[in-house]
Design a protein around this motif. Structure first.
Motif, PDB file in Angstrom:
ATOM      1  N   LYS A 157      37.597  42.314  43.617  1.00 36.47           N
ATOM      2  CA  LYS A 157      37.924  42.275  44.937  1.00 36.47           C
ATOM      3  C   LYS A 157      38.120  40.785  45.628  1.00 36.47           C
ATOM      4  N   PHE A 158      36.993  40.244  45.179  1.00 34.59           N
ATOM      5  CA  PHE A 158      37.018  38.606  45.793  1.00 34.59           C
ATOM      6  C   PHE A 158      37.867  37.909  45.036  1.00 34.59           C
ATOM      7  N   ASN A 159      38.192  37.888  43.505  1.00 40.71           N
ATOM      8  CA  ASN A 159      39.172  37.245  43.045  1.00 40.71           C
ATOM      9  C   ASN A 159      40.451  37.419  43.218  1.00 40.71           C
ATOM     10  N   THR A 160      40.739  38.820  43.638  1.00 38.11           N
ATOM     11  CA  THR A 160      42.109  39.089  44.023  1.00 38.11           C
ATOM     12  C   THR A 160      42.430  38.595  45.461  1.00 38.11           C
ATOM     13  N   LEU A 161      41.525  38.475  46.391  1.00 36.45           N
ATOM     14  CA  LEU A 161      41.768  37.723  47.630  1.00 36.45           C
ATOM     15  C   LEU A 161      41.935  36.328  47.414  1.00 36.45           C
ATOM     16  N   LYS A 162      41.303  35.834  46.620  1.00 37.64           N
ATOM     17  CA  LYS A 162      41.303  34.238  46.184  1.00 37.64           C
ATOM     18  C   LYS A 162      42.396  33.924  45.695  1.00 37.64           C
TER      19      LYS A 162
END
Length: 303
Positions: free
Chosen positions: A130-135
């Motif tokens: 989730k974090f990597n997608t947002l980044k």
């Protein structure tokens, strides 16, 4: 021009002492013209790269050149390495490679004395994805969609132009322009589910509305007074502002604060078990009593 490539060229010259533009071009898979532009940029920055013609010639640094003595003070070196160590927590592309090479150039073998990890204990793979997608969405200016639960547990569908990720008070937040309501909004990341990248791009806009002051969507606040016994002392200063806490002679704590109203609050208070007492308001005490009665009925043996 890639900053990481410039650092690596210096690293190669320090390590090999002499190399050629052709070798560097093959290593980075760029043209020799690009390499010569990089050399000019390094020279302009005060790094003494020179070229020798003929057999055994090539690109070299002046003898006895040491990067840390020429450009950066000891304090500046440490500040750069600490910043890069912190950035590894976001898994920013190639940051570990740059960190390793700078540590070598600065002759600092103990650059790993600090490790930053913002993920909660026990974080699963889906949370990290989730974090990597947002980044990636922020870096590439991609519009995203997701479902969001606000502090009252109400779910809504959102279409958002993501602007930045902010870490504050033990939590990650996404800030951006919500196309659904046509306003800038802050979203707590652990309440975001089902993130999808639409494939549509947007133009990043810079605005003062994206301040570091985290303000989530409006929710009703209530004034409460709590008493927490010494058994719950380990949670007091982790979870409440010290300005709202008064220590008592018996080791307990009195807390007066304003907090968002909702089911989450009742469950939060119950999580303290017998270590907490609700002083005010009386309406909150009554709700907690009803919750406790329901819990007791749920665990009573079936007749």
């Amino acid at each position: 021009m890639q900053i990481s490539r410039l650092f690596e060229i210096v690293y190669i010259l320090l390590d090999k002492r002499t190399t050629t533009a052709k070798e560097l071009a093959e290593h980075f898979e760029v043209s020799t013209r690009t390499i010569f532009r990089d050399i000019d940029a390094l020279s302009s920055a005060g790094i003494p790269v020179y070229s020798r013609q003929g057999k055994g010639g090539g690109l070299s640094l002046l003898d006895n050149f040491v990067l840390n003595k020429s450009l950066l003070s000891e304090h500046e070196q440490n500040e750069i390495l600490i910043a890069l160590q912190s950035l590894t927590a976001t898994e920013y592309p190639d940051i570990k490679i740059v960190l390793s090479k700078l540590s070598s150039m600065f002759n600092k073998d103990k650059s790993n004395w600090i490790e930053v990890d913002f993920s909660p204990w026990g974080s699963n793979i889906s949370e990290k994805e989730k974090f990597n997608t947002l980044k990636s969405a922020i870096i590439n200016s991609w519009i995203i969609t997701f479902e969001y639960y606000n502090s009252s547990g109400v779910k809504s569908s959102r279409i958002v132009e993501p602007a930045k990720l902010t870490f504050k008070d033990k939590s990650w937040y996404l800030q951006g322009f919500c196309l659904t309501i046509k306003k800038y909004r802050t979203f707590k990341i652990n309440r975001i589910i089902g993130i999808q990248v639409t494939g549509d791009n947007f133009i990043q806009k810079f605005t003062d509305e994206l301040s570091i002051d985290i303000k989530e969507e409006p929710s009703m606040l209530i004034d409460i007074q709590l008493k927490i016994s010494s058994e719950g002392a380990y949670r007091v200063y982790d979870e409440f502002d010290e300005r709202d806490v008064v220590g008592c002679e018996d080791g307990s704590f009195m807390i007066a604060t304003s907090i968002p109203k909702g089911d989450w609050l009742y469950h939060y208070i119950l999580s303290f078990g017998t270590a907490i007492e609700v002083i005010e308001p009386e309406s909150l005490r009554n709700i907690i009593l009803v919750k406790l009665e329901t819990m007791i009925n749920n665990i009573k043996p079936k007749s």
